[in-house]
Design a protein around this motif. Structure first.
Motif, mmCIF file in Angstrom:
data_model
loop_
_atom_site.group_PDB
_atom_site.id
_atom_site.type_symbol
_atom_site.label_atom_id
_atom_site.label_comp_id
_atom_site.label_asym_id
_atom_site.label_seq_id
_atom_site.Cartn_x
_atom_site.Cartn_y
_atom_site.Cartn_z
ATOM 1 N N UNK A 1 11.805 1.956 -22.477
ATOM 2 C CA UNK A 1 12.256 0.691 -23.065
ATOM 3 C C UNK A 1 13.684 0.819 -23.588
ATOM 4 N N UNK A 2 13.983 1.939 -24.231
ATOM 5 C CA UNK A 2 15.334 2.157 -24.755
ATOM 6 C C UNK A 2 16.360 2.123 -23.627
ATOM 7 N N UNK A 3 16.027 2.781 -22.519
ATOM 8 C CA UNK A 3 16.942 2.788 -21.375
ATOM 9 C C UNK A 3 17.058 1.404 -20.744
ATOM 10 N N UNK A 4 15.913 0.748 -20.552
ATOM 11 C CA UNK A 4 15.913 -0.563 -19.885
ATOM 12 C C UNK A 4 16.669 -1.612 -20.702
ATOM 13 N N UNK A 5 16.500 -1.578 -22.031
ATOM 14 C CA UNK A 5 17.137 -2.575 -22.891
ATOM 15 C C UNK A 5 18.485 -2.107 -23.436
ATOM 16 N N UNK A 6 18.834 -0.848 -23.148
ATOM 17 C CA UNK A 6 20.090 -0.256 -23.607
ATOM 18 C C UNK A 6 20.221 -0.300 -25.130
ATOM 19 N N UNK A 7 19.174 0.135 -25.805
ATOM 20 C CA UNK A 7 19.181 0.251 -27.266
ATOM 21 C C UNK A 7 18.635 1.628 -27.644
ATOM 22 N N UNK A 8 18.898 2.052 -28.871
ATOM 23 C CA UNK A 8 18.503 3.386 -29.332
ATOM 24 C C UNK A 8 16.984 3.500 -29.472
ATOM 25 N N UNK A 9 16.472 4.699 -29.198
ATOM 26 C CA UNK A 9 15.032 4.937 -29.309
ATOM 27 C C UNK A 9 14.500 4.656 -30.725
ATOM 28 N N UNK A 10 15.214 5.031 -31.803
ATOM 29 C CA UNK A 10 14.687 4.700 -33.132
ATOM 30 C C UNK A 10 14.543 3.188 -33.370
#
Length: 131
Positions: free
Chosen positions: A53-62
């Motif tokens: 999800x972090x990669x797909x949405x380009x947001x940080x894992x935390x």
């Protein structure tokens, strides 16, 4: 199926009317990040992971983890341990999350057809007659 062409302003107005109807309802008030994550889990093929999800949405894992914590408290998603590799956690949609999305989709459709304005006028008239 023909697609409706919207201007930027019309698109924003449609979104504004749907979000306004949502905040007037008894539905939980999700952040844009929470909505994006929930829609991704619900609408995109899985399996879904925090990293994915972090990669797909380009947001940080935390940030994904915090949003998932809130969605899990609402019972909109569920974390499930991968039986093949116990280090992996998959994210699954839950019926409550799908109900939220169906209702929100209904608000978007109502806004696009102008029915949200009719409902707001009707609600105002009921409140005025009750006073």
């Amino acid at each position: 199926m023909s697609r409706m062409q919207l201007s930027e302003r019309e698109g924003l107005e449609l979104w504004r009317r749907a979000v306004t109807a949502s905040v007037r309802s008894d539905a939980p008030d999700l952040t844009a990040r929470q909505q994006a994550i929930l829609m991704t889990i619900a609408l995109m093929p899985g399996p879904h992971t925090v990293r994915g999800l972090a990669e797909q949405l380009n947001i940080a894992k935390p940030a994904v983890t915090r949003a998932l914590d809130a969605l899990e408290r609402l019972d909109f998603i569920k974390r499930v341990r991968d039986e093949a590799d116990l280090r992996n956690i998959f994210l699954e949609r839950r019926p409550a999350g799908m109900t939220y999305l169906r209702r929100f989709a209904g608000l978007v459709l109502a806004a696009s057809s102008g029915k949200d304005q009719e409902a707001a006028a009707s609600s105002k008239a009921r409140k005025a007659s009750a006073a």
